[in-house]
Write a protein that holds these residues in place. Structure first.
Motif, mmCIF file in Angstrom:
data_model
loop_
_atom_site.group_PDB
_atom_site.id
_atom_site.type_symbol
_atom_site.label_atom_id
_atom_site.label_comp_id
_atom_site.label_asym_id
_atom_site.label_seq_id
_atom_site.Cartn_x
_atom_site.Cartn_y
_atom_site.Cartn_z
ATOM 1 N N ARG A 2 0.800 -1.044 0.073
ATOM 2 C CA ARG A 2 -0.065 0.025 -0.030
ATOM 3 C C ARG A 2 0.816 1.493 -0.146
ATOM 4 O O ARG A 2 0.498 2.123 -0.551
ATOM 5 C CB ARG A 2 -0.918 0.014 1.287
ATOM 6 C CG ARG A 2 -1.901 0.977 1.034
ATOM 7 C CD ARG A 2 -2.708 1.211 2.472
ATOM 8 N NE ARG A 2 -3.688 -0.267 2.322
ATOM 9 C CZ ARG A 2 -4.557 -0.494 3.273
ATOM 10 N NH1 ARG A 2 -4.594 0.125 4.170
ATOM 11 N NH2 ARG A 2 -5.197 -1.622 3.007
ATOM 12 N N PHE A 3 1.956 1.286 1.060
ATOM 13 C CA PHE A 3 2.696 2.606 0.695
ATOM 14 C C PHE A 3 3.545 2.486 -0.734
ATOM 15 O O PHE A 3 3.595 3.755 -1.045
ATOM 16 C CB PHE A 3 4.155 2.179 1.936
ATOM 17 C CG PHE A 3 5.082 3.230 1.802
ATOM 18 C CD1 PHE A 3 4.730 4.445 2.467
ATOM 19 C CD2 PHE A 3 6.289 3.077 1.109
ATOM 20 C CE1 PHE A 3 5.725 5.473 2.333
ATOM 21 C CE2 PHE A 3 7.080 4.046 1.315
ATOM 22 C CZ PHE A 3 6.888 5.276 1.981
ATOM 23 N N TYR A 311 10.609 -7.736 -4.197
ATOM 24 C CA TYR A 311 10.438 -6.694 -5.106
ATOM 25 C C TYR A 311 9.710 -5.516 -4.631
ATOM 26 O O TYR A 311 10.198 -4.334 -4.936
ATOM 27 C CB TYR A 311 9.309 -7.572 -6.154
ATOM 28 C CG TYR A 311 8.904 -6.587 -7.086
ATOM 29 C CD1 TYR A 311 9.575 -6.066 -8.386
ATOM 30 C CD2 TYR A 311 7.500 -5.852 -6.981
ATOM 31 C CE1 TYR A 311 9.144 -5.253 -9.152
ATOM 32 C CE2 TYR A 311 7.226 -4.978 -7.979
ATOM 33 C CZ TYR A 311 7.941 -4.754 -8.958
ATOM 34 O OH TYR A 311 7.236 -3.721 -10.137
ATOM 35 N N ASP A 312 8.985 -5.483 -3.740
ATOM 36 C CA ASP A 312 8.215 -4.182 -3.075
ATOM 37 C C ASP A 312 9.399 -3.561 -2.360
ATOM 38 O O ASP A 312 9.458 -2.312 -2.563
ATOM 39 C CB ASP A 312 7.217 -4.710 -2.048
ATOM 40 C CG ASP A 312 5.947 -5.314 -2.872
ATOM 41 O OD1 ASP A 312 5.985 -5.142 -3.866
ATOM 42 O OD2 ASP A 312 5.092 -5.745 -2.113
ATOM 43 N N ASP A 313 10.372 -4.147 -1.700
ATOM 44 C CA ASP A 313 11.331 -3.477 -0.750
ATOM 45 C C ASP A 313 12.311 -2.790 -1.796
ATOM 46 O O ASP A 313 12.635 -1.506 -1.947
ATOM 47 C CB ASP A 313 12.096 -4.492 -0.260
ATOM 48 C CG ASP A 313 11.628 -5.093 1.233
ATOM 49 O OD1 ASP A 313 10.435 -4.148 1.519
ATOM 50 O OD2 ASP A 313 11.857 -5.769 1.753
ATOM 51 N N GLU A 316 10.368 0.400 -3.718
ATOM 52 C CA GLU A 316 10.157 1.189 -2.639
ATOM 53 C C GLU A 316 11.599 1.941 -2.617
ATOM 54 O O GLU A 316 11.426 3.233 -2.697
ATOM 55 C CB GLU A 316 9.669 0.882 -1.257
ATOM 56 C CG GLU A 316 9.662 1.877 -0.131
ATOM 57 C CD GLU A 316 9.064 1.213 1.026
ATOM 58 O OE1 GLU A 316 9.639 1.743 2.089
ATOM 59 O OE2 GLU A 316 8.412 0.247 1.307
ATOM 60 N N ASN A 317 12.583 1.405 -2.486
ATOM 61 C CA ASN A 317 13.968 2.201 -2.303
ATOM 62 C C ASN A 317 14.028 3.000 -3.553
ATOM 63 O O ASN A 317 14.627 4.178 -3.293
ATOM 64 C CB ASN A 317 15.218 1.159 -2.279
ATOM 65 C CG ASN A 317 14.963 0.446 -0.776
ATOM 66 O OD1 ASN A 317 14.577 0.913 0.217
ATOM 67 N ND2 ASN A 317 15.862 -0.717 -0.694
#
Length: 336
Positions: A2-3, A311-313, A316-317
């Protein structure tokens, strides 16, 4: 997740607010117009090429040494570099290969009549014709550059699977070698690159993807208005899978065609605002932002090989880095 989605929304607004103006660094353009066969076609092909190279030099400020225009009648106009023989085309590509730096963009545009099929698909030139096999050999020299190869000739569709490869955008005016009528797509594609109508995202520049989408739409409109059956269906491939796509979404689905074409412009990949066009610090920031966009596209291609969390991490970065870079650009330009 969500973030990440929220950050994507914020970032989209931030990037939309950033004006981008193409600069000439890092772009080399080769335009080749072949045999017309009849005076009307020779003139049409020559004028399309002149329109494109004029825009490259004036609108996109690409230096004269980085623009080569080879035409059927080389001495017809001082803006034409030479005759469009196979020898001259291959010599121009060889010069580009020697002078291009890693990360530069090479754009090749073919205008004229095409024929043949598969590896023997070719553009008609004065003297020996040049085939897909010939272009595949010459383009192999660009191992660290991004290549946009745009074949606007009739019967050009068979060029696509032969030339498809990583770091390449391949656009053909037709779906196969059987679509042999004069290309309407050609004039609309060049119009897209030389005017503002194709700038869908209103960022002040026209990508190869935007030009493709514009020309596809206008070509269909032409046939509809004429009440004629459409005899050409343009294709685009830029993920190296040798399969062309006709209906490419500008938003580009992950892993599909369009991601690289969205990032190739005649003016290259380094951008600076009007007031900072001569500021190397600002130009460097735009270049870094462009590189981050490329890393995000590469990550999307590897999504299937990563766990959802990994993947999300990673995404996000990269998005945080991109948002930070955009903020630095706005601050340097004196905008909030």
């Amino acid at each position: 997740m969500r973030f990440v989605y929220s950050l994507l929304c914020v970032l989209a607004l931030a990037l939309t607010a950033l004006p981008a103006y193409a600069r000439a660094q890092g772009t080399r353009l080769l335009v080749v117009s072949g045999l017309g066969g009849e005076p009307q076609y020779s003139e049409q092909f020559r004028n399309l090429g002149l329109t494109l190279v004029d825009a490259a030099r004036k609108r996109y400020a690409i230096g004269d040494s980085a623009v080569v225009y080879l035409a059927e009648e080389g001495a017809k106009d001082p803006r034409i570099t030479g005759v469009s023989t196979k020898v001259n085309v291959e010599a121009a590509l060889a010069r580009f290969a020697k002078s291009a730096a890693p990360g530069d963009q090479i754009v090749v545009v073919l205008i004229g009549h095409g024929s043949g099929s598969a590896e023997d698909s070719k553009i008609s030139l004065p003297g020996p014709d040049m085939s897909a096999r010939d272009f595949a050999r010459d383009l192999a020299a660009f191992t660290t550059q991004q290549v946009g190869f745009v074949d606007l000739t009739s019967a050009s569709g068979d060029m696509l699977p032969v030339l498809s490869a990583p770091k390449r955008v391949i656009i053909t005016a037709t779906k196969s070698s059987f679509e042999r009528n004069e290309s309407v797509f050609a004039k609309h594609f060049i119009a897209a690159l030389t005017s503002d109508g194709a700038d869908i995202d209103k960022d002040g520049r026209v990508s190869l993807l935007e030009a493709f989408r514009y020309a596809v739409t206008e070509t269909k409109r032409y046939y509809d208005d004429q009440g004629r059956l459409q005899t050409e269906h343009a294709q685009l491939d830029d993920n190296g899978d040798k399969n062309g796509t006709a209906d490419v979404d500008v938003r580009v689905a992950s892993g599909g065609d369009g991601a690289l074409a969205r990032r190739i412009f005649l003016g290259g990949g380094t951008y600076a605002s009007a007031q900072g066009a001569n500021d190397p610090r600002l130009a460097a920031l735009y270049k870094e932002r462009f590189a981050l966009e490329g890393r995000i596209e590469e990550l999307k291609k590897r999504k299937a090989a990563l766990s959802a969390d990994a993947y999300d991490d990673a995404l996000e970065n990269l998005l945080v880095e991109l948002a930070t870079k955009s903020k630095e650009i706005r601050a340097m330009e004196g905008r909030s």
